[in-house]
Design an enzyme around this catalytic site. Sequence first.
Site, PDB file in Angstrom:
ATOM      1  N   LYS A 162      39.298  57.207  54.484  1.00  0.00           N
ATOM      2  CA  LYS A 162      38.486  57.283  53.262  1.00  0.00           C
ATOM      3  C   LYS A 162      37.313  56.312  53.281  1.00  0.00           C
ATOM      4  O   LYS A 162      36.185  56.677  52.946  1.00  0.00           O
ATOM      5  CB  LYS A 162      39.362  56.980  52.025  1.00  0.00           C
ATOM      6  CG  LYS A 162      40.459  57.974  51.752  1.00  0.00           C
ATOM      7  CD  LYS A 162      41.136  57.694  50.431  1.00  0.00           C
ATOM      8  CE  LYS A 162      41.842  56.355  50.352  1.00  0.00           C
ATOM      9  NZ  LYS A 162      42.964  56.214  51.313  1.00  0.00           N
ATOM     10  N   ASN A 211      37.485  52.843  45.452  1.00  0.00           N
ATOM     11  CA  ASN A 211      38.529  52.122  46.169  1.00  0.00           C
ATOM     12  C   ASN A 211      37.980  51.330  47.347  1.00  0.00           C
ATOM     13  O   ASN A 211      38.679  50.536  47.955  1.00  0.00           O
ATOM     14  CB  ASN A 211      39.577  53.138  46.663  1.00  0.00           C
ATOM     15  CG  ASN A 211      40.891  52.501  47.024  1.00  0.00           C
ATOM     16  OD1 ASN A 211      41.462  51.737  46.262  1.00  0.00           O
ATOM     17  ND2 ASN A 211      41.385  52.810  48.212  1.00  0.00           N
ATOM     18  N   HIS A 248      52.918  55.482  50.775  1.00  0.00           N
ATOM     19  CA  HIS A 248      53.280  55.153  49.392  1.00  0.00           C
ATOM     20  C   HIS A 248      54.553  55.885  48.944  1.00  0.00           C
ATOM     21  O   HIS A 248      54.690  56.242  47.766  1.00  0.00           O
ATOM     22  CB  HIS A 248      52.122  55.500  48.444  1.00  0.00           C
ATOM     23  CG  HIS A 248      50.853  54.782  48.749  1.00  0.00           C
ATOM     24  ND1 HIS A 248      50.753  53.404  48.724  1.00  0.00           N
ATOM     25  CD2 HIS A 248      49.630  55.242  49.121  1.00  0.00           C
ATOM     26  CE1 HIS A 248      49.526  53.055  49.052  1.00  0.00           C
ATOM     27  NE2 HIS A 248      48.830  54.151  49.305  1.00  0.00           N
TER      28      HIS A 248
END
Length: 453
Positions: free
Chosen positions: A128, A151, A198
């Site tokens: 990303k 982010n 996650h």
Amino acid sequence: MNWFLGGMVQLDFKGKKVTVVGLARSGVAAARALDALGAVVTVTDKKPLGQLGAQVAALRSGRISVEAGGHPDRVFSGAELIVLSPGVPKIPRILEARQRGVPVISELELAWLLSDSPYVGITGTNGKSTVTTLVGLMLERAQKKVLVAGNIGNALTEDTALLTKQDWIVAELSSFQLEDIETFRPRVAAILNVTQDHLDRYRGIAEYGAAKARIFMNQTKEDLLVLNFDDPLVRSYAHRTSATVVPFSRLQRFNPGACVLDGHLIVNARRIMPVDEIRIRGVHNLENALAAAALSISAGADSRSIAAVLREFPGLEHRLEFVREKEGVVYINDSKGTNVGAVVKSVEGFPQPVILIAGGLDKGSDFSPLYDLLKQKVKLLILLGKAADKMAHALGTATETVIAKTLQDAVKLAQARASRGDVVLLSPACASFDMFRDFEDRGRQFKEAVMML
């Protein structure tokens, strides 16, 4: 200013009681933005006040109330809006407020409500930050006015004046940020890949992927959705979106779309550049380049600007970052490799024998997908951190495996066992918070240890 949440229209923030949950970077930014707009802001964080000195100082306003050491009922009971920082768990008080009809949104949604500019939204497990940076550079090279945030570094609401009158806002978006959007609609969006990560928060990869897929939930056929067609889960989203899909692939050919043909990077049948002229190396970075080119073309960049950036861009710190070569051994810092998928791509990119330093704080990962790759390419696995025993149990028979007490010990051990032509790679497959402040701190300590050899 209007926004629509569940059919309710709220006119403005002035005098509204708003609770911001979580005092990390985006929480601080959201609180400051809301305070500037005249809201009555309360921030709450589970950490005690003594650990929040820098964050409280960053609020820069005596009007903002701070509740530290937990989330008492009083900060939610009168709230007219709740803004969640990324990663804040769904505590019962937030769920109860939502049931009472109180809007609960992310800092991303707040930024969207304050914006008048179109968004390029980029999500995925890996790549990303690199893709977001590349797209920002490509659009700037094409003479577009661009804000790059999210982010990646600065919170979107860090400076609300920058949310208006841009040609594009290019935003790196995590699954946490996307969980609590309501109306956010990027004009151009991308899902780069979905691999296990996650899993200490999500019940499985399908639920994790569903959080990523929220990026296109408000898109229409006038919007563009760039998808990695080499990733089966991501490819399946093409059948679930109303947006116009733009595929990219390292292995398949597409028109329209981005692909590799005869050694060239191709977008919508346009030959952008020879692949071997892309400065950043590795199979994962070829995928990143394809995604960035597809996004940038979709946002109006020209081929020449895209090629120029790909020829110049050296890569980001802590993402397969070259540290040094000493006695014929190359040391690589991939501290951002915090999940199994990232480590796979990193190790695959080296034809040389690899000494892999891994471990840290486990996020509920299944490490077994690394087994065959380690057996083929890794001559020594050095483990550290809380996940070391779990990783040793899963991977220890794939190659020689040892456990180090500290990162500095791991670097010294790697040097002692390395031969000319080897690569020593820090790519942890784990979070950093058991031993370090964050992945940047881990990467910097690795580089310091390497430079001291």
